[in-house]
Design a protein around this motif. Sequence first.
Motif, PDB file in Angstrom:
ATOM      1  N   GLY A  61       0.942  -0.943  -0.047  1.00  0.00           N
ATOM      2  CA  GLY A  61      -0.190  -0.104  -0.378  1.00  0.00           C
ATOM      3  C   GLY A  61       0.887   1.196   0.173  1.00  0.00           C
ATOM      4  O   GLY A  61       0.527   2.290  -0.017  1.00  0.00           O
ATOM      5  N   THR A  62       2.016   1.079  -0.050  1.00  0.00           N
ATOM      6  CA  THR A  62       2.874   2.526  -0.104  1.00  0.00           C
ATOM      7  C   THR A  62       4.084   1.760  -0.267  1.00  0.00           C
ATOM      8  O   THR A  62       4.827   0.656  -0.878  1.00  0.00           O
ATOM      9  N   MET A  63       4.673   3.001  -1.557  1.00  0.00           N
ATOM     10  CA  MET A  63       5.791   3.662  -1.749  1.00  0.00           C
ATOM     11  C   MET A  63       7.026   4.666  -0.376  1.00  0.00           C
ATOM     12  O   MET A  63       6.397   5.361   0.112  1.00  0.00           O
ATOM     13  N   CYS A  64       7.750   3.494  -0.450  1.00  0.00           N
ATOM     14  CA  CYS A  64       9.202   5.105   0.972  1.00  0.00           C
ATOM     15  C   CYS A  64      10.443   5.592  -0.145  1.00  0.00           C
ATOM     16  O   CYS A  64      10.105   4.827  -0.758  1.00  0.00           O
ATOM     17  N   VAL A  87      13.343   8.932   5.470  1.00  0.00           N
ATOM     18  CA  VAL A  87      12.938   7.586   4.842  1.00  0.00           C
ATOM     19  C   VAL A  87      11.338   7.541   4.525  1.00  0.00           C
ATOM     20  O   VAL A  87      10.733   7.947   6.176  1.00  0.00           O
ATOM     21  N   PHE A  88      10.947   8.748   3.904  1.00  0.00           N
ATOM     22  CA  PHE A  88       9.644   8.861   3.630  1.00  0.00           C
ATOM     23  C   PHE A  88       8.924   8.151   2.787  1.00  0.00           C
ATOM     24  O   PHE A  88       8.193   7.184   2.145  1.00  0.00           O
ATOM     25  N   LYS A  89       7.543   7.904   3.874  1.00  0.00           N
ATOM     26  CA  LYS A  89       6.064   7.129   3.227  1.00  0.00           C
ATOM     27  C   LYS A  89       4.795   8.161   2.732  1.00  0.00           C
ATOM     28  O   LYS A  89       5.102   8.786   2.637  1.00  0.00           O
ATOM     29  N   CYS A  90       4.930   7.559   1.434  1.00  0.00           N
ATOM     30  CA  CYS A  90       4.459   7.946  -0.037  1.00  0.00           C
ATOM     31  C   CYS A  90       3.245   7.477  -0.001  1.00  0.00           C
ATOM     32  O   CYS A  90       2.988   5.774  -0.517  1.00  0.00           O
ATOM     33  N   ALA A  91       1.916   7.925  -0.324  1.00  0.00           N
ATOM     34  CA  ALA A  91       1.027   7.133  -0.784  1.00  0.00           C
ATOM     35  C   ALA A  91       0.575   6.107  -1.867  1.00  0.00           C
ATOM     36  O   ALA A  91       1.163   6.985  -3.307  1.00  0.00           O
TER      37      ALA A  91
END
Length: 337
Positions: free
Chosen positions: A31-34, A87-91
């Motif tokens: 569900g996510t790209m980091c 580390v960034f969590k992106c929808a």
Amino acid sequence: MSVKKKIKETYGLIATEIFSFGPYKAFRTPGTMCLIVPVSQIEEDELYELYHMSQYLYEKADPYVAQFMVARNGSIFMEHDNQKYVVFKCANNNEGRSLSKGRELARFHQKGRSFPYEVIKTNRIGQWKQLWEKRLDQLENFWRGKVQAHPLDHFEKLFIESFPYYVGLAENSIQYLVDTELDDEPQPIDSATICHHRFTGNVWRQDQLIKLPIDWVFDHASRDIAEYMRDQFFNQQTQFRDSVFLFAEEYDRTTPLSAFSWRLMFSRLLLPVHYFECIENYYLSPETENPYYERKLKDLLSRSSEYEEFLAEFHQMLSMRTKKIYLPNIEWLSYTS
């Protein structure tokens, strides 16, 4: 230790495959790209300001804002091979194809204006004059040194010959800024908001729109509008006039700008940031990149008259929009009737 092991150890995340996303490395979780973003150049206090901004905008229901992943030990960054990373969590599936950038930027600024915490490290509001003068003085001293050295290098010859013209532009922009601050009263719309260091056409990708906090500063909204227009001028040559004026109109329809905002925008467009950055990057980058910056400088110089025409058009467009906005004329601009 590999970066995959470091990510698992630090965040408890399993990065099965590391791939490239623009200038960064990335991996997917359900569900996510980091994104793995290097941040060694950013002070820790500044990172924490950006963290609070991103949390605030996320709570304001902005679906495109990337969130800092917090490590198991509570830190907002990790260290790997003597470098700092966030580390960034992106929808996933945040496509921005159908978005109007002008409207979306206006909404982004609307949310950012109510950011409730004190901002120190990323704050630029009210500091343009001092920052511009300092930068101009540093470049002028550097230029004098080059003049005395009688260089043979082609780039340096172009720099020496062209610099006095751009000093004039910069001095005009500073005077215009000073006059704006004396003549016009800021409105509520002119309060500081979350902006970008350089808002260009590439900052918000259309294939996957991500608003990345490391791009941000706390400043006046006109910064982003002006820098987007500048970028479009140099990178979208065929349709740039239509695109930049439509962008400004869409922004203004969503959040009506004050006379003070328009004049700040114009003062920023007068400042030759594009020229300053080209010169600075030439001397700060590895020698292998010198040919790129030499070509870029030649292009900037060849289009200086065209940029003056754009400034004159912008000035006229503002004057026609509303008689309430008084914009002092700049004598050397090639106004058309």
